[in-house]
Design a protein around this motif. Structure first.
Motif, PDB file in Angstrom:
ATOM      1  N   THR A 290       0.753  -1.239   0.196  1.00  0.00           N
ATOM      2  CA  THR A 290      -0.118  -0.235  -0.148  1.00  0.00           C
ATOM      3  C   THR A 290       0.969   1.220   0.106  1.00  0.00           C
ATOM      4  OG1 THR A 290      -1.810  -0.998   1.217  1.00  0.00           O
ATOM      5  CG2 THR A 290      -1.650   1.253   1.468  1.00  0.00           C
ATOM      6  N   ILE A 291       0.830   2.145  -1.115  1.00  0.00           N
ATOM      7  CA  ILE A 291       1.096   3.613  -0.817  1.00  0.00           C
ATOM      8  C   ILE A 291       0.248   4.313   0.211  1.00  0.00           C
ATOM      9  CG2 ILE A 291       1.481   5.517  -1.956  1.00  0.00           C
ATOM     10  CD1 ILE A 291       1.984   4.132  -4.649  1.00  0.00           C
ATOM     11  N   ASN A 292       0.896   4.591   1.303  1.00  0.00           N
ATOM     12  CA  ASN A 292       0.178   5.450   2.331  1.00  0.00           C
ATOM     13  C   ASN A 292       0.304   7.095   1.889  1.00  0.00           C
ATOM     14  OD1 ASN A 292       2.129   3.304   4.554  1.00  0.00           O
ATOM     15  ND2 ASN A 292      -0.133   3.086   3.843  1.00  0.00           N
ATOM     16  N   GLY A 293       1.394   7.294   1.424  1.00  0.00           N
ATOM     17  CA  GLY A 293       1.364   8.708   0.980  1.00  0.00           C
ATOM     18  C   GLY A 293       2.348   9.002  -0.103  1.00  0.00           C
ATOM     19  N   LEU A 294       2.107  10.200  -0.808  1.00  0.00           N
ATOM     20  CA  LEU A 294       2.881  10.680  -1.897  1.00  0.00           C
ATOM     21  C   LEU A 294       3.469  11.888  -1.711  1.00  0.00           C
ATOM     22  CD1 LEU A 294       1.269   9.330  -5.085  1.00  0.00           C
ATOM     23  CD2 LEU A 294       3.364   8.402  -4.081  1.00  0.00           C
ATOM     24  N   THR A 295       4.768  12.468  -1.629  1.00  0.00           N
ATOM     25  CA  THR A 295       5.027  14.048  -1.540  1.00  0.00           C
ATOM     26  C   THR A 295       6.056  14.501  -2.564  1.00  0.00           C
ATOM     27  OG1 THR A 295       4.657  13.475   0.746  1.00  0.00           O
ATOM     28  CG2 THR A 295       5.984  15.283   0.189  1.00  0.00           C
ATOM     29  N   GLN A 299       2.680  21.661  -3.941  1.00  0.00           N
ATOM     30  CA  GLN A 299       1.301  21.253  -3.410  1.00  0.00           C
ATOM     31  C   GLN A 299       0.366  22.232  -3.116  1.00  0.00           C
ATOM     32  OE1 GLN A 299       1.570  17.082  -1.375  1.00  0.00           O
ATOM     33  NE2 GLN A 299       3.687  17.722  -1.078  1.00  0.00           N
ATOM     34  N   LYS A 314       5.499   6.972   1.390  1.00  0.00           N
ATOM     35  CA  LYS A 314       5.362   6.088   2.361  1.00  0.00           C
ATOM     36  C   LYS A 314       4.524   4.979   2.029  1.00  0.00           C
ATOM     37  CE  LYS A 314       5.114  10.090   5.979  1.00  0.00           C
ATOM     38  NZ  LYS A 314       6.024   9.484   6.802  1.00  0.00           N
ATOM     39  N   ASP A 316       3.419   0.686   3.212  1.00  0.00           N
ATOM     40  CA  ASP A 316       3.472  -0.354   4.143  1.00  0.00           C
ATOM     41  C   ASP A 316       2.843  -1.724   3.182  1.00  0.00           C
ATOM     42  OD1 ASP A 316       0.618  -1.691   4.656  1.00  0.00           O
ATOM     43  OD2 ASP A 316      -0.041   0.416   5.463  1.00  0.00           O
ATOM     44  N   ARG A 318       1.353  -5.230   4.415  1.00  0.00           N
ATOM     45  CA  ARG A 318       0.524  -6.213   5.383  1.00  0.00           C
ATOM     46  C   ARG A 318       1.006  -7.694   5.055  1.00  0.00           C
ATOM     47  NH1 ARG A 318      -1.752  -3.497   9.798  1.00  0.00           N
ATOM     48  NH2 ARG A 318      -2.451  -1.435   8.948  1.00  0.00           N
TER      49      ARG A 318
ATOM     50  N   LEU B 206      -8.883   4.584   3.899  1.00  0.00           N
ATOM     51  CA  LEU B 206      -9.439   3.224   4.697  1.00  0.00           C
ATOM     52  C   LEU B 206      -8.014   2.923   5.338  1.00  0.00           C
ATOM     53  CD1 LEU B 206     -11.467   1.780   1.803  1.00  0.00           C
ATOM     54  CD2 LEU B 206     -12.079   2.467   4.033  1.00  0.00           C
ATOM     55  N   ASN B 216      -6.394   1.860  -4.315  1.00  0.00           N
ATOM     56  CA  ASN B 216      -5.741   2.954  -3.644  1.00  0.00           C
ATOM     57  C   ASN B 216      -5.707   4.009  -4.709  1.00  0.00           C
ATOM     58  OD1 ASN B 216      -3.318   4.308  -3.086  1.00  0.00           O
ATOM     59  ND2 ASN B 216      -2.766   2.774  -1.497  1.00  0.00           N
ATOM     60  N   ALA B 218      -3.314   6.537  -4.619  1.00  0.00           N
ATOM     61  CA  ALA B 218      -2.013   6.797  -4.950  1.00  0.00           C
ATOM     62  C   ALA B 218      -1.448   5.638  -5.903  1.00  0.00           C
ATOM     63  CB  ALA B 218      -1.238   6.603  -3.599  1.00  0.00           C
ATOM     64  N   THR B 295       0.676  14.844  -4.464  1.00  0.00           N
ATOM     65  CA  THR B 295       0.022  14.731  -3.242  1.00  0.00           C
ATOM     66  C   THR B 295      -0.830  13.658  -3.107  1.00  0.00           C
ATOM     67  OG1 THR B 295      -0.249  17.167  -3.354  1.00  0.00           O
ATOM     68  CG2 THR B 295      -1.632  15.964  -1.751  1.00  0.00           C
ATOM     69  N   ALA B 296      -0.879  12.937  -1.985  1.00  0.00           N
ATOM     70  CA  ALA B 296      -1.574  11.880  -1.543  1.00  0.00           C
ATOM     71  C   ALA B 296      -1.213  11.313  -0.248  1.00  0.00           C
ATOM     72  CB  ALA B 296      -1.352  10.595  -2.681  1.00  0.00           C
ATOM     73  N   GLY B 297      -2.510  10.911   0.510  1.00  0.00           N
ATOM     74  CA  GLY B 297      -2.624  10.415   1.792  1.00  0.00           C
ATOM     75  C   GLY B 297      -1.746  11.047   2.953  1.00  0.00           C
ATOM     76  N   TYR B 298      -1.066  10.531   3.612  1.00  0.00           N
ATOM     77  CA  TYR B 298      -0.341  10.794   4.823  1.00  0.00           C
ATOM     78  C   TYR B 298       0.964  11.224   4.704  1.00  0.00           C
ATOM     79  CZ  TYR B 298       1.411  11.439   9.588  1.00  0.00           C
ATOM     80  OH  TYR B 298       1.983  11.805  10.694  1.00  0.00           O
ATOM     81  N   GLN B 299       1.130  12.358   4.789  1.00  0.00           N
ATOM     82  CA  GLN B 299       2.756  12.956   4.468  1.00  0.00           C
ATOM     83  C   GLN B 299       3.445  13.523   5.630  1.00  0.00           C
ATOM     84  OE1 GLN B 299       2.927  15.440   0.633  1.00  0.00           O
ATOM     85  NE2 GLN B 299       0.689  15.175   0.794  1.00  0.00           N
ATOM     86  N   GLY B 300       2.793  13.280   7.000  1.00  0.00           N
ATOM     87  CA  GLY B 300       3.414  13.821   8.307  1.00  0.00           C
ATOM     88  C   GLY B 300       4.558  13.109   8.741  1.00  0.00           C
ATOM     89  N   LYS B 304       1.361   6.300   9.108  1.00  0.00           N
ATOM     90  CA  LYS B 304       0.024   6.094   9.452  1.00  0.00           C
ATOM     91  C   LYS B 304      -0.223   5.408   8.110  1.00  0.00           C
ATOM     92  CE  LYS B 304      -4.183   8.898   9.808  1.00  0.00           C
ATOM     93  NZ  LYS B 304      -4.943  10.199   9.519  1.00  0.00           N
ATOM     94  N   THR B 305      -0.816   4.034   8.572  1.00  0.00           N
ATOM     95  CA  THR B 305      -1.064   3.170   7.421  1.00  0.00           C
ATOM     96  C   THR B 305      -2.460   3.068   6.940  1.00  0.00           C
ATOM     97  OG1 THR B 305      -1.627   1.709   9.403  1.00  0.00           O
ATOM     98  CG2 THR B 305       0.569   1.525   8.575  1.00  0.00           C
ATOM     99  N   VAL B 306      -2.648   4.117   6.127  1.00  0.00           N
ATOM    100  CA  VAL B 306      -3.800   4.587   5.274  1.00  0.00           C
ATOM    101  C   VAL B 306      -3.847   4.047   3.870  1.00  0.00           C
ATOM    102  CG1 VAL B 306      -4.774   6.187   6.959  1.00  0.00           C
ATOM    103  CG2 VAL B 306      -3.170   6.706   4.982  1.00  0.00           C
ATOM    104  N   ILE B 307      -5.115   3.984   3.450  1.00  0.00           N
ATOM    105  CA  ILE B 307      -5.141   3.693   1.639  1.00  0.00           C
ATOM    106  C   ILE B 307      -5.720   5.018   1.384  1.00  0.00           C
ATOM    107  CG2 ILE B 307      -6.494   2.654  -0.004  1.00  0.00           C
ATOM    108  CD1 ILE B 307      -6.678   0.038   1.840  1.00  0.00           C
ATOM    109  N   PRO B 308      -5.016   5.907   0.525  1.00  0.00           N
ATOM    110  CA  PRO B 308      -5.505   7.288   0.335  1.00  0.00           C
ATOM    111  C   PRO B 308      -6.588   6.976  -0.505  1.00  0.00           C
ATOM    112  CG  PRO B 308      -2.941   7.121  -0.003  1.00  0.00           C
ATOM    113  CD  PRO B 308      -3.549   5.618   0.255  1.00  0.00           C
TER     114      PRO B 308
END
Lengths: 443, 443
Positions: A290-295, A299, A314, A316, A318, B206, B216, B218, B295-300, B304-308
C-alpha cells in the motif's frame, strides 16, 4: 458453577468506573502513572498473589498481576491495555468521554470498548470467582499503557520477564460480535513492514523550462513505484510471496465461512474499485503493498512550474504471519536496484511479525467449542485478522497459543466519538470467559 | 548621431529613481496605481503624443504611450512591465530593495533588472532623442502591471486595443549578457500547458489492512502517470509531438552556436541525472512533460497506515511555439482513457501559446546585425527561449516580429535578493537600442 456470572458482571461493572474516568491518553502522556497505580490497587483488592509494574516506572509502566487458581498446573494469560486514544473531536460526544454513561443499554466512554471495558470484564470475572469458589486455573494479567502508540516497549518487557509471564495460553484483547452480530474468535494477526521510498535528483528545485535535460525526482519515484505492483494488486517483487504458508484445510473452510460481504464494504466506503475476487482468503493469507502517502514538489494552490529535486512515498506491506518484515523491505530495495531504480532508497521504518495459532491447537478448539455452546453454531473463527498487533512476541517468547475474543461489537465506534459497548455483550462475553476457564480447569 | 547616448543614459539614470522607489508588488497588490500614475507623468514629460491607461483603472492598469518619430511610417513597440516580485527575504538584501543604490558599478534595487531598470533605459532613450534631433521612428510603450502574476489581462487588453498598439516590430523585455558574458538576442518563447491529474477511489481513507480488496488512489495515480513518459524523458502520449515544427537551417545553426554548457548546469544544481544528449536543440524545440508536485494520503511525520482515497499531481508541459496548450491537455486525457486510466482526470489549469519570430525576418536580421556591430561576432541568437511569457498574443494580434533584448546579465539575481544590473550593461544596452532605432529609420 458460573450460573450467575452474567448478572454478577452487569451488577459489578460500576465498581470499576474509576478506570474509565482517568483520561489515560498515551499519545498525550496523560494520566498514565495514575491509571497504572489504580490498577495495582484493584489487583491487590482482588487478592492477587503478585502485582508488579514492568518497564518504565515514570511514564507508562505495564502492570502485571497473578492470581492462583484451584488447579495450580494451568495458567491463562490475559493481554490488555489501559491506555486510550484521544477523545477528539469532543463536540461529537453526546456525553463526557471520561464520565461513563449508560444510555439505552449501552455504556459510553472513551475506552468502553478499547480496552478498559474488556479489562473490567476480566476484573469482574476474577471478583466473581473470588466470591464463588475460586478461580478454576491460575490467571495472569499483562496490562500495558502504550498500545495506542504502537507498543514500543512490549517486546523488551516480554523478553525480560519470560518466566513471570509463562502461561499455557493467552487470551488477547479485542473482538466480540461482527457486523452481522455473530460472535467471532480470531487466532492471529497479519504482520506489517512500513518503509519510505525516497529519491533526490538535484540539490535544488529547478524551473520546469529546464526539463529538457534535468531529471525530475517525482518522475523517478512514479516510474520506480509503478514497477512494484500491477493493476490487480499483485506485487511484482521477486520473492515477495515466497514465505507465505498455506492455511490448513480447516482454516481455509473457516475463512470461507467468515462473515464478510464485499458489497457492504464497498457501499460503506464508497469504493470505486476493488481488487480481488477471493477477497476473504486474500484478507487472511495474502500480503499487500500500500502507498500510504506521496510527497513531491509544489502542492499548494494554483500553479508552480518546478522540477522537484526530492520525492518520497510512504508505504506499508501487510504480511502473512510467516513473512519477515525486514526481509520484505530488503527484497523491495533489490527489486528497485535490479530494475534501474537504484537511486530510489528504501528506508525501513518499522515492522511487526504476524502470528497465527494453529486452529488445531487444543486450547483454540476448547475456546471455539465453548463459544459455539454459548453463542450458537453461527459463531465464526478467523485464523488471523487482516490487521496487526504485538501478539507475535508473546507467542514466540512464551510459546503459547493466543486467541482474540472480547465484549465489543462491530458498532462500538472504537477510536471515534461515542465509543461504547452493549451491556448484553459485556454480560455475555464475561460469561463465556468464565465458561472457558472452568472448562480449561476440567481437562 | 547616437554618439553620446551611452554617457547620456548613465548620467540620466538617476532621473528615474522614483520608479524604483515605488514597491509595486503585483502579488501583494501594492503601489500599483501610484506607479502607473508616475509613468503617465513621465511619459507626458517626455512629450508623448498620447498617454492612456488600458485595462482596470482601480488595480493595475497597463500604461500605453506613443511618441512620434522623424519617419512617421515606421513604429517600434516596447513591451515592459512596472510590477516587481516581492523583495523577501529582506534580511538577505545588502541595501534597501526600494532605495536604488550604486555599489561597485552596479545598481541594486528590486526591479533594477526585472523590469524597471530596462524600462528606465528605454525612457532615457526617448529623452536622449528628444534633446538630440528627435526619435528616428515612432515609438510606442506598453507597460503592464501584472507580469509577475502571469499577465492575466494582457490578452484581452491587446485584443481590445489592436489599432492603438499597431507597430512594425516589437522589442520585448528581458535579456542581455549570458553566463559567459556574450550578448544574447532571443526570437521567441516556448508555450506551456499546466494541468492537474486527479483520481478518487473511495469516499474516505481506509485502514491499510483492507488493501487486499480496496484500491488505492495513490497506486492509480502512480501507475497512470508512469504510462505518460519514459525514462529518457520521451513523452509516450499519441500525437504529442505531431505539431512540433522543425527549425530552419539557420536557426538550427544558431542553436548549436548558443552558449550552453551542460556540465556547468549540472554542477550549479547538483544534478544527479540528465536526459538528453542533444540538450541545446531539446531546450529550444522539444516539448517536455514535468511533474511539478505529487499529493496523496499521509505526508506527516512517522507512520500512518492508510489507503489514500484521493491522489493528485500537478504537471506542466513546455511546448514548442507551434503546439496548442489545450489540445495537448486533451491528448493526455485521451491517452489515460485508452490505457485503462479513465478514472484519472486531467484538469486544465492554464496555457500559454509559444511564439517564434522567423530568424529570417528583416527586423530580426537588422537587430542581430547591429548587436554584432556593437558587441562583436560572439553575439548569440536563440530562436526561442526554454521558458515562456505572454508574447504570442502580441505577435498573433498585431502581426509583427518580436525580439527579446535587454540591459541585464546572467548574474542579475532576478526575483532574488540583491537584484541588480551592471552600469556598463545599462549603458551598452541603451546604446544598442538607439543604434537599432536609427538603423530602422534609415531603411
Amino acid at each position: 458453577m458460573t450460573e450467575n456470572l452474567r448478572e454478577f458482571a452487569l451488577k459489578h461493572l460500576t465498581d470499576y468506573y474509576d478506570l474509565l474516568r482517568l483520561p489515560s491518553i498515551s499519545a498525550q502522556k496523560e494520566a498514565l502513572p495514575e491509571t497504572a497505580e489504580l490498577l495495582v490497587e484493584l489487583f491487590n483488592e482482588l487478592g492477587a498473589t503478585r502485582v508488579e509494574k514492568l518497564g518504565s516506572f515514570e511514564s507508562a509502566p505495564a502492570v502485571f498481576a497473578e492470581f492462583k487458581g484451584n488447579d495450580p498446573t494451568k495458567t491463562v494469560l490475559f493481554y490488555q491495555h489501559y491506555d486510550v486514544q484521544p477523545p477528539e473531536p469532543l463536540e461529537k460526544w453526546e456525553s463526557d468521554p471520561f464520565e461513563p454513561t449508560i444510555r439505552e443499554g449501552k455504556l459510553y466512554a472513551r475506552g468502553a470498548s478499547d480496552n478498559k471495558g474488556e479489562l473490567i470484564s476480566r476484573l469482574v470475572l476474577v471478583k466473581y470467582f473470588k466470591e464463588n469458589g475460586g478461580l478454576p486455573v491460575n490467571v495472569k494479567f499483562f496490562v500495558e499503557g502504550e498500545e495506542e502508540i504502537g507498543s514500543p516497549h512490549v517486546a523488551q518487557i516480554v523478553q525480560e520477564n519470560r518466566e513471570k509471564l509463562a502461561a499455557d495460553a493467552c487470551i488477547w484483547e479485542g473482538g466480540g460480535k461482527n457486523y452481522v452480530d455473530n460472535y467471532q474468535i480470531v487466532g492471529g494477526m497479519r504482520g506489517i513492514t512500513v518503509f519510505d521510498v525516497e529519491t533526490t535528483t538535484a540539490d535544488i528545485d529547478l524551473h520546469s523550462s529546464l526539463a529538457s535535460y534535468a531529471e525530475n525526482a517525482a518522475w523517478r519515484l512514479v516510474r520506480g513505484l509503478a514497477t512494484l505492483r500491477d493493476d490487480t494488486g499483485k506485487v511484482l517483487v521477486e520473492g515477495f510471496y515466497d514465505d507465505v504458508q498455506p492455511l490448513s484445510k480447516a482454516e481455509e473452510e473457516a475463512v470461507f465461512a467468515y462473515d464478510f460481504d464485499l458489497d457492504v464494504a464497498i457501499s460503506r466506503a464508497g469504493l470505486r474499485r476493488t481488487l480481488k475476487a477471493e477477497h476473504k482468503l486474500a484478507l487472511v493469507n495474502e500480503p499487500t503493498m500500500t502507498i500510504n502517502g506521496l510527497t513531491a514538489g509544489y502542492q499548494g494552490k494554483g500553479v508552480k512550474t518546478v522540477i522537484p529535486h526530492m520525492a518520497s512515498a510512504k508505504l506499508d506491506c501487510r504480511l502473512t504471519p510467516s513473512q519477515d518484515p525486514k526481509k520484505i523491505a530488503q527484497l523491495i530495495q533489490e527489486h528497485l536496484d535490479k530494475n534501474g531504480f537504484e537511486d530510489l532508497k528504501v528506508r525501513y521504518r518499522l515492522g511487526e511479525n504476524g502470528h497465527r495459532s494453529p486452529m488445531s491447537d487444543p486450547f483454540i478448539q476448547l475456546v471455539l467449542a465453548k463459544a459455539k455452546d454459548y453463542y450458537g453454531k453461527q459463531t465464526k473463527y478467523l485464523p488471523n485478522s487482516a490487521g496487526g498487533g504485538p501478539a507475535e512476541v508473546f507467542s514466540n517468547e512464551l510459546d503459547l497459543p493466543i486467541v482474540i475474543l472480547g465484549v465489543s461489537y462491530a458498532g462500538s465506534q472504537v477510536h471515534s466519538p461515542n465509543e461504547h459497548i452493549r451491556l448484553q455483550d459485556f454480560g455475555d462475553g464475561t460469561q463465556l470467559l468464565g465458561d472457558i476457564l472452568v472448562e480449561f480447569g476440567k481437562n
